[in-house]
Design a protein around this motif. Structure first.
Motif, PDB file in Angstrom:
ATOM      1  N   UNK A 206       0.850  -1.191   0.000  1.00 52.96           N
ATOM      2  CA  UNK A 206       0.000   0.000   0.000  1.00 52.96           C
ATOM      3  C   UNK A 206       0.882   1.236   0.000  1.00 52.96           C
ATOM      4  N   UNK A 207       0.543   2.198  -0.862  1.00 56.01           N
ATOM      5  CA  UNK A 207       1.327   3.437  -0.980  1.00 56.01           C
ATOM      6  C   UNK A 207       0.441   4.626  -0.640  1.00 56.01           C
ATOM      7  N   UNK A 208       0.918   5.479   0.259  1.00 51.76           N
ATOM      8  CA  UNK A 208       0.290   6.781   0.508  1.00 51.76           C
ATOM      9  C   UNK A 208       1.119   7.830  -0.218  1.00 51.76           C
ATOM     10  N   UNK A 209       0.577   8.410  -1.280  1.00 49.17           N
ATOM     11  CA  UNK A 209       1.288   9.413  -2.074  1.00 49.17           C
ATOM     12  C   UNK A 209       0.807  10.795  -1.642  1.00 49.17           C
ATOM     13  N   UNK A 210       1.660  11.493  -0.907  1.00 50.67           N
ATOM     14  CA  UNK A 210       1.235  12.727  -0.223  1.00 50.67           C
ATOM     15  C   UNK A 210       1.798  13.985  -0.884  1.00 50.67           C
ATOM     16  N   UNK A 211       2.972  13.881  -1.522  1.00 49.11           N
ATOM     17  CA  UNK A 211       3.563  15.052  -2.175  1.00 49.11           C
ATOM     18  C   UNK A 211       2.937  15.286  -3.541  1.00 49.11           C
ATOM     19  N   UNK A 212       3.641  16.063  -4.391  1.00 45.42           N
ATOM     20  CA  UNK A 212       3.215  16.303  -5.781  1.00 45.42           C
ATOM     21  C   UNK A 212       1.776  16.801  -5.851  1.00 45.42           C
ATOM     22  N   UNK A 213       1.555  18.000  -5.335  1.00 46.50           N
ATOM     23  CA  UNK A 213       0.195  18.548  -5.249  1.00 46.50           C
ATOM     24  C   UNK A 213      -0.139  19.512  -6.390  1.00 46.50           C
TER      25      UNK A 213
END
Length: 298
Positions: A206-213
């Motif tokens: 599972x990946x939480x992708x938080x950056x790159x907004x």
């Protein structure tokens, strides 16, 4: 009043479910307005929201700057204004940077609780900024990982993070080394091009992708985006703001609130990505939580 982000989980779960219920959920929020500051390479975001369930009205003002020459200045700075919804009076001005860090990590923890594989043992964090600290704190509070790995483009920041952590953290020399075999991966970087590739990721992770907004920024490559089940906080926001979603053409399976409501399955047996952009209603319930706790103490 917000030293433990886990205290926010019930309010945030309710807010996410209410948001995904449409008009019946009583959440009113537009996609954030983002104003470029071209001379200095920064942005000003404006994020208003009203939650009927909480009877809370806020707006957040947030600045974010991609590459700062002065590393002592945070890349993201924010202020939350809390209003009395009955008459529009300003009730409080709150430190939005703390609220943003805590509520973002708490929402990632909610996604992880729903989507991570059973018996997850290895946590990988890519990035060593404010969000890395807030994610580490709540993830090690809520989940039991046998190993925590960290990679940052700045080796000095990575070592500083490991020294400050309350448990052992293995600093890795590359993102690939950190991600290989990890069960849960958190990307919290200011990357504008992919730093995590699909062929590095263990099936079922599972990946939480938080950056790159921003719509032209990426953290995850096309292979990972297209070969994972994609969850988001807001469909509208993801299709407007997320370069990872827009540029890959990946199909959104569900909003996190739909999983919390039970209208969409979680699918923890699959490789999953939660693309977090952060929503104004998350700031609203967090600000009200802080204000109510402060009021009770005074």
């Amino acid at each position: 009043h917000l030293h433990r982000a886990s205290l926010l989980l019930p309010a945030l779960e309710a807010a996410l479910a209410n948001f995904s219920s449409g008009a019946a959920g009583g959440v009113v929020q537009p996609v954030r307005t983002v104003l470029p500051v071209p001379r200095h390479g920064g942005y000003l975001g404006v994020m208003p929201a009203y939650s009927a369930a909480d009877d809370a009205l806020t707006t957040k003002l947030v600045t974010f700057y991609e590459h700062l020459k002065d590393s002592s200045v945070p890349s993201h700075q924010a202020t939350v204004l809390l209003f009395d919804p009955s008459n529009g009076t300003l009730k409080a001005v709150l430190d939005g940077s703390v609220i943003t860090a805590k509520r973002t990590a708490a929402v990632s923890a909610i996604a992880t609780k729903l989507l991570m594989p059973p018996s997850a043992e290895v946590l990988c964090i890519l990035g060593a900024g404010v969000q890395a600290y807030s994610h580490y704190d709540i993830f090690t509070e809520l989940f039991t990982f046998k190993e925590v790995r960290l990679w940052s483009r700045s080796p000095e920041r990575a070592l500083r993070f490991a020294a400050a952590a309350r448990g052992p953290v293995r600093v890795c020399g590359s993102a690939r080394e950190a991600a290989a075999g990890a069960d849960v991966i958190v990307t919290v970087t200011m990357a504008t091009a992919p730093i995590l590739c699909g062929d590095w990721v263990k099936p079922g992770a599972h990946i939480n992708a938080v950056g790159a907004s921003r719509p032209d920024w990426r953290e995850l490559d096309d292979e990972l985006m297209k070969n994972s089940v994609l969850f988001v906080d807001s469909r509208d926001a993801a299709l407007t703001e997320s370069g990872d979603v827009i540029l890959s053409g990946a199909e959104i399976f569900a909003e996190l609130g739909e999983v919390l409501k039970g209208t969409k399955p979680a699918l923890p047996e699959k490789t999953t990505v939660f693309k977090s952009l952060g929503m104004a209603v998350e700031d609203t319930v967090a600000a009200k939580f802080v204000y109510d706790a402060w009021s009770a103490g005074n």
